[in-house]
Design an enzyme around this catalytic site. Structure first.
Site, short mmCIF file in Angstrom:
data_model
loop_
_atom_site.label_atom_id
_atom_site.label_comp_id
_atom_site.label_asym_id
_atom_site.label_seq_id
_atom_site.Cartn_x
_atom_site.Cartn_y
_atom_site.Cartn_z
N PRO A 111 3.23 -12.89 1.70
CA PRO A 111 4.11 -13.07 0.54
C PRO A 111 3.44 -12.64 -0.77
CG PRO A 111 4.21 -15.00 1.98
CD PRO A 111 3.13 -14.11 2.53
N PHE A 138 7.99 -10.37 6.11
CA PHE A 138 8.67 -9.08 6.37
C PHE A 138 8.29 -8.52 7.74
CE2 PHE A 138 8.01 -8.25 1.52
CZ PHE A 138 9.01 -9.13 1.21
N HIS A 175 -14.46 -5.92 3.87
CA HIS A 175 -15.43 -6.25 4.93
C HIS A 175 -15.28 -7.66 5.49
CE1 HIS A 175 -17.25 -2.44 4.21
NE2 HIS A 175 -17.42 -2.72 2.94
N TYR A 187 -10.60 -1.35 9.12
CA TYR A 187 -10.62 0.05 9.56
C TYR A 187 -9.59 0.29 10.67
CZ TYR A 187 -14.69 -0.38 6.74
OH TYR A 187 -15.51 -0.66 5.67
N GLU A 198 1.74 5.10 12.12
CA GLU A 198 2.96 4.47 11.59
C GLU A 198 3.59 5.38 10.53
OE1 GLU A 198 2.48 0.57 9.81
OE2 GLU A 198 4.64 0.36 9.49
N GLN A 255 32.13 25.69 -4.06
CA GLN A 255 30.74 26.14 -4.06
C GLN A 255 29.76 24.99 -4.33
OE1 GLN A 255 29.27 28.79 -7.19
NE2 GLN A 255 28.59 30.16 -5.57
N GLN A 295 27.98 10.81 -1.29
CA GLN A 295 28.77 11.45 -2.35
C GLN A 295 29.83 12.38 -1.75
OE1 GLN A 295 28.12 10.40 -5.33
NE2 GLN A 295 29.62 11.62 -6.44
N GLY A 317 32.67 10.60 -0.34
CA GLY A 317 33.45 9.86 -1.34
C GLY A 317 33.57 8.39 -0.95
N GLY A 339 3.24 1.56 3.84
CA GLY A 339 2.57 2.16 2.67
C GLY A 339 3.63 2.78 1.79
C1 LIG Z 1 12.40 -4.30 6.52
C2 LIG Z 1 10.91 -4.40 6.39
C3 LIG Z 1 10.12 -4.40 7.54
C4 LIG Z 1 8.73 -4.55 7.43
N1 LIG Z 1 7.99 -4.64 8.58
C5 LIG Z 1 6.66 -5.01 8.48
C6 LIG Z 1 5.90 -5.30 9.65
O1 LIG Z 1 6.40 -5.21 10.77
N2 LIG Z 1 4.61 -5.70 9.48
C7 LIG Z 1 4.03 -5.80 8.25
O2 LIG Z 1 2.86 -6.16 8.17
N3 LIG Z 1 4.73 -5.51 7.12
C8 LIG Z 1 6.03 -5.13 7.20
N4 LIG Z 1 6.76 -4.85 6.08
C9 LIG Z 1 6.11 -4.96 4.78
C10 LIG Z 1 5.86 -3.62 4.09
O3 LIG Z 1 4.82 -2.94 4.73
C11 LIG Z 1 5.53 -3.97 2.62
O4 LIG Z 1 6.75 -4.37 2.02
C12 LIG Z 1 4.91 -2.82 1.88
O5 LIG Z 1 3.63 -2.55 2.35
C13 LIG Z 1 4.82 -3.10 0.37
O6 LIG Z 1 4.25 -4.34 0.12
P1 LIG Z 1 4.99 -5.37 -0.86
O7 LIG Z 1 6.40 -5.47 -0.44
O8 LIG Z 1 4.19 -6.62 -0.87
O9 LIG Z 1 4.96 -4.71 -2.28
P2 LIG Z 1 3.73 -4.72 -3.36
O10 LIG Z 1 2.46 -4.37 -2.66
O11 LIG Z 1 3.81 -6.02 -4.08
O12 LIG Z 1 4.19 -3.55 -4.29
C14 LIG Z 1 5.28 -3.68 -5.20
C15 LIG Z 1 5.43 -2.36 -5.96
O13 LIG Z 1 4.22 -2.07 -6.67
C16 LIG Z 1 3.74 -0.80 -6.30
N5 LIG Z 1 2.28 -0.80 -6.29
C17 LIG Z 1 1.44 -1.66 -5.67
N6 LIG Z 1 0.19 -1.29 -5.85
C18 LIG Z 1 0.20 -0.16 -6.57
C19 LIG Z 1 -0.80 0.73 -7.06
N7 LIG Z 1 -2.09 0.56 -6.81
N8 LIG Z 1 -0.41 1.80 -7.79
C20 LIG Z 1 0.91 2.01 -8.05
N9 LIG Z 1 1.91 1.22 -7.60
C21 LIG Z 1 1.55 0.16 -6.86
C22 LIG Z 1 4.29 -0.56 -4.91
O14 LIG Z 1 4.33 0.83 -4.60
C23 LIG Z 1 5.68 -1.17 -5.03
O15 LIG Z 1 6.53 -0.25 -5.64
C24 LIG Z 1 8.12 -4.66 6.16
C25 LIG Z 1 8.92 -4.62 5.01
C26 LIG Z 1 10.29 -4.52 5.11
C27 LIG Z 1 11.11 -4.56 3.85
#
Ligand SMILES: Cc1cc2nc3c(=O)[nH]c(=O)nc-3n(C[C@H](O)[C@H](O)[C@H](O)COP(=O)(O)OP(=O)(O)OC[C@H]3O[C@@H](n4cnc5c(N)ncnc54)[C@H](O)[C@@H]3O)c2cc1C
Length: 387
Positions: free
Chosen positions: A138, A166, A188, A242, A251, A288, A345, A348, A373
């Protein structure tokens, strides 16, 4: 006639007759077992558990995994063909849910012991157990190195406390491949544990309600003094980061493939509609501005898919493609963002209506540039390698 994106010669660079046979059998499975029910499963927010066993029965779950654990080894293009055909069901959620094993199992296959593979890989490939990957918390998903779920060692067990959120297939997963903190702050101090859903102190939320991917169950998972045997740790203690980064590469490739196929389906639907819908006395393709929109859509999908295939082929040959797969994911997601938007779009009002596949593709698409990611994190990865 649907627009043919890939000429036979190009296609044969990556896909042989063997790939085509596998693709055909998955297509038959999708047509028979998934397509007739997919609308109902989308509304229900999950598909029947038995589908895992049915998919295992026709060999879908085992694609790319070692034979001794019930898989069918093959190059990366078998998996790509499978992903493309599952997305062709028109439900990204179905594809994501049925494929959650593909983000949960690779660390075990690549770094687990024989005993771990027998316990955690075999029953998943046979469809008897459901596997999920739990990295996100979270408090944050992008900054993996800061994850907080703590695993404190007590003799032969870890005592795990914290939350994951998630998690795809999280509501009914029998096992999760879970990233925990076993050591100091930073990269680490992270390890990977396979946690059984029956472990004491393990509990799961209700299904989380989402914008798209409705047919896949998504959960928050809680650990309250959850006891996990040390024998369930994958790889060495504190070296899990790692393994997680390695896992992200495949992925990200899978998400690029999903985005390309999402875009292609949206394009096909838009083209078919534009050919038959009339406005001002002629079909939409007679304008077009609509034709050019369709041309841009087709161009983006074709270019994106070719680049993704190239990266996949290089990954399959053992080349480092960390930068390229990040580029492929971003390009494919930008493509699917644009193409699904334009498809709505072109349709419609019908494109905005529930029950229309384009409306679903538009919603399902939104997660692709967030999961595995985000676009911004992909750019950071690329920047580190080119700047
Ligand atoms: C439907 C769904 C399925 C998923 N399934 C899985 C799963 O099976 N297992 C699992 O582990 N996770 C899962 N996820 C989680 C998903 O991988 C994360 O939502 C994702 O990695 C982004 O993390 P966050 O939501 O905490 O956003 P945050 O990390 O809080 O990021 C919020 C915003 O800030 C931006 N941000 C963060 N850091 C930076 C930075 N350094 N520079 C610029 N911008 C930045 C991000 O790009 C994003 O726009 C799932 C998510 C969803 C919605």
């Amino acid at each position: 006639m649907p627009y043919n994106f890939t000429t036979k010669a190009d296609y044969q660079q990556y896909f042989s007759k063997a790939h085509d046979m596998v693709r055909r059998s998955i297509k038959e499975f999708v047509d028979k077992e998934i397509r007739p029910h997919v609308d109902e499963w989308e509304e229900q927010g999950e598909f029947p558990r038995e589908l895992y066993q049915k998919a295992a029965g026709v060999g879908i779950l085992g694609i790319g995994y070692p034979e001794e654990y019930g898989g069918t080894p093959g190059d990366i293009f078998f998996k790509i063909a499978a992903t493309e055909e599952l997305i062709r069901s028109g439900s990204g959620g179905l594809a994501a849910g049925l494929s959650s094993l593909d983000i949960a199992l690779p660390p075990i296959v690549n770094h687990g012991s024989k005993d771990q593979k027998r316990r955690f890989v075999e029953p998943v490939l046979s469809g008897d157990r459901i596997a999920a990957l739990a990295v996100t918390e979270p408090g944050g998903g992008s900054d993996v190195a800061s994850l907080k779920t703590a695993a404190i060692r007590e003799v032969d067990h870890y005592i795990v406390n914290g939350n994951k959120t998630f998690i795809t297939s999280g509501c009914r997963a029998d096992q999760i491949t879970c990233a925990v903190r076993t050591g100091r702050p930073g990269v680490h101090g992270i390890s990977l544990l396979v946690i059984d859903a029956t472990a004491p102190g393990y509990s799961v939320s209700e299904k989380l309600k989402k914008t798209g991917w409705w047919a896949s169950d998504t959960a928050e998972i809680y650990f309250d003094d959850c006891r996990v045997p040390v024998a369930n740790r994958i790889g060495k203690e504190n070296e899990g980061f790692y393994l997680i980064m390695e896992n992200f590469q495949t992925e990200r490739l899978a998400l690029a493939v999903m985005a390309n196929m999402t875009a292609q389906l949206a394009f096909e639907e838009a083209l078919a509609y534009a050919r038959q819908r009339e406005a001002f006395g002629k079909p939409l393709v007679g304008f077009q501005v609509i034709r050019h929109k369709l041309v841009d859509m087709a161009t983006l999908v074709d270019v994106s898919r070719e680049y993704t295939y190239r990266v996949a082929a290089r990954m399959d040959n053992g080349l480092d493609q960390v930068k390229e797969v990040s580029m492929a994911k971003n390009f494919a997601c930008n493509t699917s963002d644009r193409v699904t938007y334009d498809a709505v779009q072109i349709l419609g009002g019908y494109g905005y209506m529930r029950g229309n596949v384009v409306e679903r593709l538009y919603r399902d698409n939104r997660i692709l540039s967030i999961g595995g990611g985000t676009t911004e994190i992909m750019k950071e990865v690329i920047a580190k390698l080119i700047c």
